[in-house]
Design a protein around this motif. Structure first.
Motif, short mmCIF file in Angstrom:
data_model
loop_
_atom_site.label_atom_id
_atom_site.label_comp_id
_atom_site.label_asym_id
_atom_site.label_seq_id
_atom_site.Cartn_x
_atom_site.Cartn_y
_atom_site.Cartn_z
N ASP A 1 8.40 14.97 -20.84
CA ASP A 1 7.75 13.74 -21.30
C ASP A 1 7.11 13.00 -20.13
O ASP A 1 6.03 12.45 -20.26
CB ASP A 1 8.77 12.83 -22.00
CG ASP A 1 9.30 13.43 -23.29
OD1 ASP A 1 8.59 14.29 -23.87
OD2 ASP A 1 10.40 13.05 -23.71
N LEU A 2 7.77 12.97 -19.01
CA LEU A 2 7.25 12.30 -17.83
C LEU A 2 5.98 12.99 -17.33
O LEU A 2 5.00 12.33 -16.96
CB LEU A 2 8.31 12.28 -16.73
CG LEU A 2 8.02 11.43 -15.51
CD1 LEU A 2 7.90 9.96 -15.92
CD2 LEU A 2 9.09 11.60 -14.47
N LEU A 3 5.98 14.31 -17.35
CA LEU A 3 4.81 15.07 -16.92
C LEU A 3 3.63 14.83 -17.85
O LEU A 3 2.49 14.68 -17.39
CB LEU A 3 5.15 16.56 -16.84
CG LEU A 3 4.03 17.47 -16.35
CD1 LEU A 3 3.68 17.12 -14.91
CD2 LEU A 3 4.45 18.92 -16.45
N GLN B 1 3.05 12.14 -19.52
CA GLN B 1 2.54 10.79 -19.29
C GLN B 1 1.67 10.71 -18.03
O GLN B 1 0.71 9.96 -17.99
CB GLN B 1 3.69 9.79 -19.17
CG GLN B 1 4.33 9.46 -20.49
CD GLN B 1 5.39 8.38 -20.35
OE1 GLN B 1 5.88 8.12 -19.25
NE2 GLN B 1 5.73 7.76 -21.46
N PHE B 2 2.01 11.47 -17.01
CA PHE B 2 1.24 11.42 -15.76
C PHE B 2 0.10 12.43 -15.71
O PHE B 2 -0.69 12.42 -14.77
CB PHE B 2 2.17 11.63 -14.56
CG PHE B 2 3.00 10.43 -14.24
CD1 PHE B 2 2.39 9.26 -13.84
CD2 PHE B 2 4.37 10.47 -14.35
CE1 PHE B 2 3.14 8.13 -13.54
CE2 PHE B 2 5.14 9.35 -14.06
CZ PHE B 2 4.51 8.18 -13.66
N ALA B 3 -0.03 13.29 -16.69
CA ALA B 3 -1.08 14.31 -16.70
C ALA B 3 -2.48 13.70 -16.64
O ALA B 3 -3.32 14.18 -15.87
CB ALA B 3 -0.92 15.22 -17.91
N ILE C 1 -3.49 10.91 -15.29
CA ILE C 1 -3.69 10.36 -13.95
C ILE C 1 -3.91 11.49 -12.95
O ILE C 1 -4.81 11.42 -12.10
CB ILE C 1 -2.49 9.49 -13.55
CG1 ILE C 1 -2.42 8.26 -14.46
CG2 ILE C 1 -2.60 9.05 -12.08
CD1 ILE C 1 -1.18 7.44 -14.31
N LEU C 2 -3.12 12.54 -13.05
CA LEU C 2 -3.29 13.69 -12.16
C LEU C 2 -4.64 14.35 -12.38
O LEU C 2 -5.30 14.77 -11.41
CB LEU C 2 -2.17 14.69 -12.36
CG LEU C 2 -0.77 14.24 -11.92
CD1 LEU C 2 0.28 15.29 -12.32
CD2 LEU C 2 -0.74 13.99 -10.44
#
Length: 118
Positions: free
Chosen positions: A23-25, A27-29, A31-32
């Motif tokens: 889930d954290l990945l 959410q940051f996908a 932005i990355l």
């Protein structure tokens, strides 16, 4: 006046384990992805242009025709010291120019277009 049954109910239970790594990945996908796009489209080409410009400035030698960032075109007569060049912009008119002020270097064989009729 009376509390409706929808507001009176207790809140739902929270997930047991909290937020997982997946889930954290997710959410940051985005932005990355934006960082990668900026790197590929903006930063990397700019670094290549800067390296090419630095190589061009370091290879300036006597006799090269140069264009300054101000638009003056002239021939390098000598390197005054490591950072400065002496450029002849007209017969008998020589100016001192820093290497950083050079925007383009034309080879010795490239003639300067004087717009003269042949």
């Amino acid at each position: 006046m009376f509390v409706t049954p929808a507001f009176a109910q207790a809140a739902g239970a929270a997930p047991a384990g909290g937020m997982g790594a997946g889930d954290l990945l997710i959410q940051f996908a985005p932005i990355l992805l934006l960082v990668v796009i900026f790197w590929l489209l903006i930063f990397r080409p700019q670094q290549k242009r800067m390296k090419a410009h630095q190589a061009m400035l370091s290879s300036i030698s006597r006799g090269d025709t140069v264009v300054t960032s101000g638009g003056l075109v002239g021939k390098v007569t000598k390197a005054v010291d490591g950072e400065d060049l002496e450029v002849e912009i007209a017969q008998g008119t020589r100016v001192k120019v820093t290497r950083g002020g050079i925007s383009d270097v034309r080879s010795k064989s490239t003639p300067v277009n004087d717009n003269k009729a042949s």
